[in-house]
Scaffold this active site. Structure first.
Site, PDB file in Angstrom:
ATOM      1  N   ASP A 278       0.867  -1.175   0.000  1.00  0.00           N
ATOM      2  CA  ASP A 278       0.000   0.000   0.000  1.00  0.00           C
ATOM      3  C   ASP A 278       0.906   1.228   0.000  1.00  0.00           C
ATOM      4  OD1 ASP A 278      -2.370  -1.459   0.119  1.00  0.00           O
ATOM      5  OD2 ASP A 278      -2.322  -1.560   2.298  1.00  0.00           O
ATOM      6  N   ASP A 437     -13.796  -4.467  -2.285  1.00  0.00           N
ATOM      7  CA  ASP A 437     -13.696  -4.172  -0.854  1.00  0.00           C
ATOM      8  C   ASP A 437     -15.065  -4.356  -0.197  1.00  0.00           C
ATOM      9  OD1 ASP A 437     -10.969  -3.454  -0.804  1.00  0.00           O
ATOM     10  OD2 ASP A 437     -11.436  -1.441  -1.512  1.00  0.00           O
TER      11      ASP A 437
END
Length: 583
Positions: A278, A437
């Protein structure tokens, strides 16, 4: 998806309904020349490789791998460059029919045939191998170069195997060859939806095969002409060895010693272990790798600074050395206003691809946008810049949810306007990953919702025995009226080739993957599914592969903090009979 993917998993065509736009991207001239910087020193003077790059997909990795082997590169700019080449490499990308059309338009077809028929040093990669055959059922059926007997056909999705065939698989060598003399028992990396079948007619060409729902041609060789269905430039140290053997067969014959066999290890397509980074800018504007619980990446306490777990390029290099099967970069803050202006992230890709010879995925801002001057950029143009910078795949998140909402509102009809469709048509289904997600929503009964539910052994706060998974956007901050199974099936129809399945409830918890979620989605689609969120031990990887059809599993924080080594995960998988690449 099955009807839209190509020989390298791709299907070329119109961008947003425009054939000319797609062809324009493919015809973008490649750099005229790249010179070797670091790497293996030349034995005697300058060594040169001629590269046939017609502008589609990530050829940067092929360039970097050739340079790593100590050679310089000259790009083909005319048929005369093919005729004068000492060593010719053709990393074919795109759809079979479109590739043949471009070769004909540029006047390369006969030059290629003449070069190969003269038994000169040639290496084709992926589609660059398939084009040597008589033809393909792709693109409605079309002729190839006709040098190898046989036709190229699509993998049978009815056998229950995910297509595209993505990942690290074994080679079955049919005879000795210098090209594969250093491979030993190591796996190589494949990504394709179409394949050639070994037959008595092409037996004198077939050098190696592999297994995926049946035997298919993995490598061919006759004299100085070689080609591989797999990607040497993405096959790690094994692939670099193969390239070195092709580039200098005499040295390979003199020194090639195959690695020791991995006795007793499970064979076949390996389950992939993926390291995820990330990436975001910290408060000083520097790109850092970060990780948080439930998507909160700032440190607690008075400073509240962005958690810094390392530099992206350095970490990617570390994971390559530690045996990660793929590396994924997710830019979690960039591209908000001007995606193509995020030069630091593009530079991260360029630098990482110089030393990381496994597939690279990048996500964040893969969408259409209009800049401050009013100039419009399509999602296809944004993705193209990533591919040119070294990405093999792009990951689409929130925009995929919006695209599916419009798709469902239109009754499941496609109009070619979505980023998924645009990128898949030009660069291939295998180049499009959809990042989902979702979060759990509990219900007392399936009758209480229109969404896909499962009966769960983890009851809800009020004892509910059923749940569904609501898709979210904006980094998990906003829920939408679409469930994960519904989204997965829709994006497959739109042309996606892979799903990265996160789980907001499990993110950062370290208690294992949500196997109910992964199982529900993997059972609903025929494309590969990557399990994400929740890994804390090697056993969690084994569990998700044993309980679901997941093709890969991804982790971030436990790898960044060295809590769990990638090697430990691989060893545990092999010890429990699950195929994993260990070399």
């Amino acid at each position: 998806m099955a009807s839209q993917v190509s020989s390298s998993g791709a299907r070329l065509g119109c961008s947003g309904g425009s054939q000319s736009t797609a062809m324009q991207i493919l015809r973008t001239p490649a750099p005229s020349r790249l010179r070797s910087g670091s790497g293996v020193a030349c034995r005697a003077g300058e060594r040169e490789v001629t590269l046939l790059d017609y502008g589609a997909g990530n050829v940067r990795s092929v360039r970097n791998a050739i340079k790593r082997c100590g050679y310089t590169i000259k790009d083909v700019e005319s048929a005369a460059d093919i005729a004068s080449a000492e060593r010719l490499v053709f990393p074919g990308v795109g759809a079979f029919g479109q590739a043949m059309e471009i070769l004909k338009q540029r006047g390369y077809t006969q030059a290629l045939r003449d070069y190969i028929q003269a038994d000169r040093q040639f290496l084709g990669v992926c589609l660059g191998m398939q084009l040597l055959f008589e033809g393909s059922e792709e693109s409605g059926g079309c002729e190839g170069l006709g040098l190898i007997p046989g036709m190229v056909s699509h993998f049978d999705t009815g056998m229950g195997l995910p297509v595209p065939h993505i990942g690290w698989n074994d080679l079955i060598q049919k005879r000795h060859s210098t090209l594969l003399s250093r491979v030993g028992d190591r796996r190589v990396y494949f990504v394709h939806s179409y394949h050639a079948t070994p037959t008595p007619e092409n037996a004198d060409w077939v050098l190696a095969t592999s297994e995926y729902g049946g035997e298919f041609v993995a490598a061919v060789q006759k004299g100085n002409v070689s080609a591989t269905q797999f990607h040497p430039e993405k096959s790690g140290a094994t692939g670099l060895d193969i390239l070195s053997c092709f580039l200098d067969p005499e040295a390979a014959a003199a020194s090639g010693v195959p690695p020791a066999a991995a006795n007793g290890r499970p064979r076949g397509l390996a389950k992939r272990v993926i390291a995820c980074l990330d990436v975001r800018a910290n408060d000083n504007g520097d790109l850092v790798v970060t990780k948080g619980d439930q998507y909160d990446v700032r440190e607690t306490g008075s400073t509240g600074e962005v958690r810094n777990l390392g530099k992206p390029v350095e970490l990617a290099g570390r994971y390559f050395e530690e045996g990660a099967d793929e590396v994924t970069f997710l830019n979690i803050t960039g591209f908000r206003d001007f995606p193509l202006g995020d030069l630091p992230m593009l530079e991260v890709l360029r630098q990482a691809s110089e030393g990381v010879f496994v597939p690279l995925t990048v996500g964040g801002g893969i969408r259409e946008f209009t800049d401050g001057t009013g100039k419009h950029y399509s999602a296809l143009q944004v993705a193209a810049e990533y591919f040119r910078s070294g990405a093999d795949k792009v990951s689409i998140g929130s925009d995929a949810v919006y695209a599916v909402e419009a798709y469902l509102a239109a009754g499941g009809k496609k109009d070619g306007s979505t980023a998924i469709e645009q990128i898949s048509r030009v660069y291939g289904a295998q180049a499009v990953v959809i990042s989902i997600d979702p979060k759990r929503v509990y219900v007392a009964s399936p009758d209480n919702t229109t969404h896909h539910t499962v009966k769960t052994p983890k009851p809800g706060p009020n004892g509910e025995q059923y749940c569904w998974w609501q898709c979210t956007v904006m980094g998990g901050r906003e829920g939408r009226d679409v469930d994960a199974v519904q989204l997965a099936k829709a994006v497959e129809d739109l042309g996606a080739g892979e799903i990265l399945l996160n789980c907001i409830d499990n993110d950062g918890v370290g208690q294992g993957f949500d196997c109910e979620l992964v199982g529900a989605v993997a059972d609903a689609v025929t494309i590969p599914v990557i399990a994400s969120s929740g890994a804390g031990t090697p056993q969690h990887f084994t569990e998700v592969f044993q309980k679901t059809k997941a093709a890969a599993a991804l982790a971030a924080g436990i790898f960044h903090r060295r809590e769990v080594p990638i090697t430990a995960v691989k060893e545990h998988l092999n010890a429990t009979g699950i195929p994993a690449r260990t070399a």
